[in-house]
Design an enzyme around this catalytic site. Structure first.
Site, PDB file in Angstrom:
ATOM      1  N   GLU A 255      -2.496 -46.954  75.901  1.00  0.00           N
ATOM      2  CA  GLU A 255      -3.731 -47.597  76.564  1.00  0.00           C
ATOM      3  C   GLU A 255      -4.157 -47.074  78.164  1.00  0.00           C
ATOM      4  OE1 GLU A 255      -3.495 -52.072  74.683  1.00  0.00           O
ATOM      5  OE2 GLU A 255      -1.260 -51.121  75.547  1.00  0.00           O
ATOM      6  N   TYR A 266     -16.704 -48.463  75.076  1.00  0.00           N
ATOM      7  CA  TYR A 266     -16.290 -47.937  73.171  1.00  0.00           C
ATOM      8  C   TYR A 266     -17.234 -46.872  72.927  1.00  0.00           C
ATOM      9  CZ  TYR A 266     -13.685 -52.934  73.411  1.00  0.00           C
ATOM     10  OH  TYR A 266     -13.455 -53.448  74.328  1.00  0.00           O
TER      11      TYR A 266
END
Length: 311
Positions: A255, A266
């Site tokens: 992350e 995304y």
């Protein structure tokens, strides 16, 4: 550079070249030394690489944890940065694993690729059950008038530079030392996938990337540099691990929180370079304590990245 994945059908332009043989996982300084040796041996020929995918170790031991330093397409791109013109990536499958050593030389290197010169490391082995070594390679290729350079491993004060040594450094939490052997910072490359939005709720939205075939480095928080598809390099802070505070612990992932931008990432493929391990992964007593620690991590990451130039 052109990548070929069907070696029996390579075009004429990819035949008759001087080639280096090997897995080239990481394309580290030792690999670059091997490529330079090929170029010096035959400066009149285009430089090629013959490699394999999947890695033979992954084929024979599929139960092993992922261990690769880079994805195949990244390997091909980095090889191109070192003036390799042709990469022949042989599918390592059941049929190829049974190819005898003599057949590899005759069918692949001579008849298939018509190589003019071959270079490899002293420990290179090939053919069914690794039945061929460099002595046999030299013997067989000499029958066709093809020269062979057996290149000693490049070493530093700590020993030979190798992919396994780089893997060990990453697993021990020393990406900066691994970068010295690679000649660049080690990157995890992958597509940003939806997460649970918990980072955004904490005030630190993250790009979530599966490790995929990549080696899992030491779990913890890192100062990172993130390269976007458009070439921008954004500093940030990243976590590799299983998020013990929120009991997410099924599989490790990366992350990354990118500093000072707020964009929809995304579906984009990012390159996240691990610059320095700031702290090990740990469990906190609730989300407020976790949020406070992430804020401290971000401050520390900014300082590390300001003080350290890319390798």
């Amino acid at each position: 550079m052109t990548l070929y994945t069907n070696w029996p059908a390579v075009p004429a332009v990819a035949r008759g070249n001087a080639v280096a043989l090997g897995n080239f996982d990481g394309v580290h300084r030792g690999h670059v030394h091997l490529l330079q040796s090929v170029r010096m041996a035959r400066p009149d020929c285009a430089l090629g690489v013959v490699t394999f995918d999947p890695h033979p170790r992954a084929f024979f031991r599929p139960q092993d944890l992922p261990f690769r330093l880079m994805r195949p397409e990244v390997r091909a791109r980095v090889l191109a940065e070192h003036d390799v013109k042709h990469v022949v990536q042989i599918p390592f499958n059941e049929a190829f694993s049974h190819l005898e050593a003599r057949a590899f030389v005759q069918d692949v290197l001579v008849n298939g690729l018509n190589v003019t010169h071959v270079a490899c490391g002293a420990d290179f082995a090939f053919g069914h059950r690794r039945g061929g070594d460099v002595a046999l390679l030299e013997e067989l290729l000499s029958e066709y008038g093809v020269g062979v350079s057996v290149v000693p491993q490049l070493s530093d004060i700590s020993g030979p530079i190798s992919s396994s040594r780089i893997r060990r450094l990453l697993q021990e939490g020393y990406p900066e030392r691994a970068a010295e052997l690679l000649g660049r910072e080690w990157c995890i490359v992958g597509e940003v996938v939806p997460g649970d939005q918990r980072g955004r709720l904490l005030g630190f939205p993250t790009a979530n990337i599966a490790l995929g075939i990549h080696l899992e480095p030491a779990r913890g928080v890192y100062a990172v540099r993130v390269t976007l598809p458009d070439g921008r390099v954004i500093p940030g802070v990243g976590n590799v691990g299983r998020r013990p505070t929120i009991n997410d612990g099924k599989e490790s992932r990366l992350e990354a929180h990118l500093f000072d931008i707020d964009e929809d990432l995304y579906g984009q493929t990012l390159e996240v370079a691990l610059v320095e391990l700031l702290r090990e992964e740990k469990r906190f007593n609730g989300l407020d304590e976790l949020k406070a620690q992430i804020a401290c991590d971000a401050v520390q990451a900014r300082k590390v990245l300001e003080d350290r130039s890319p390798v």
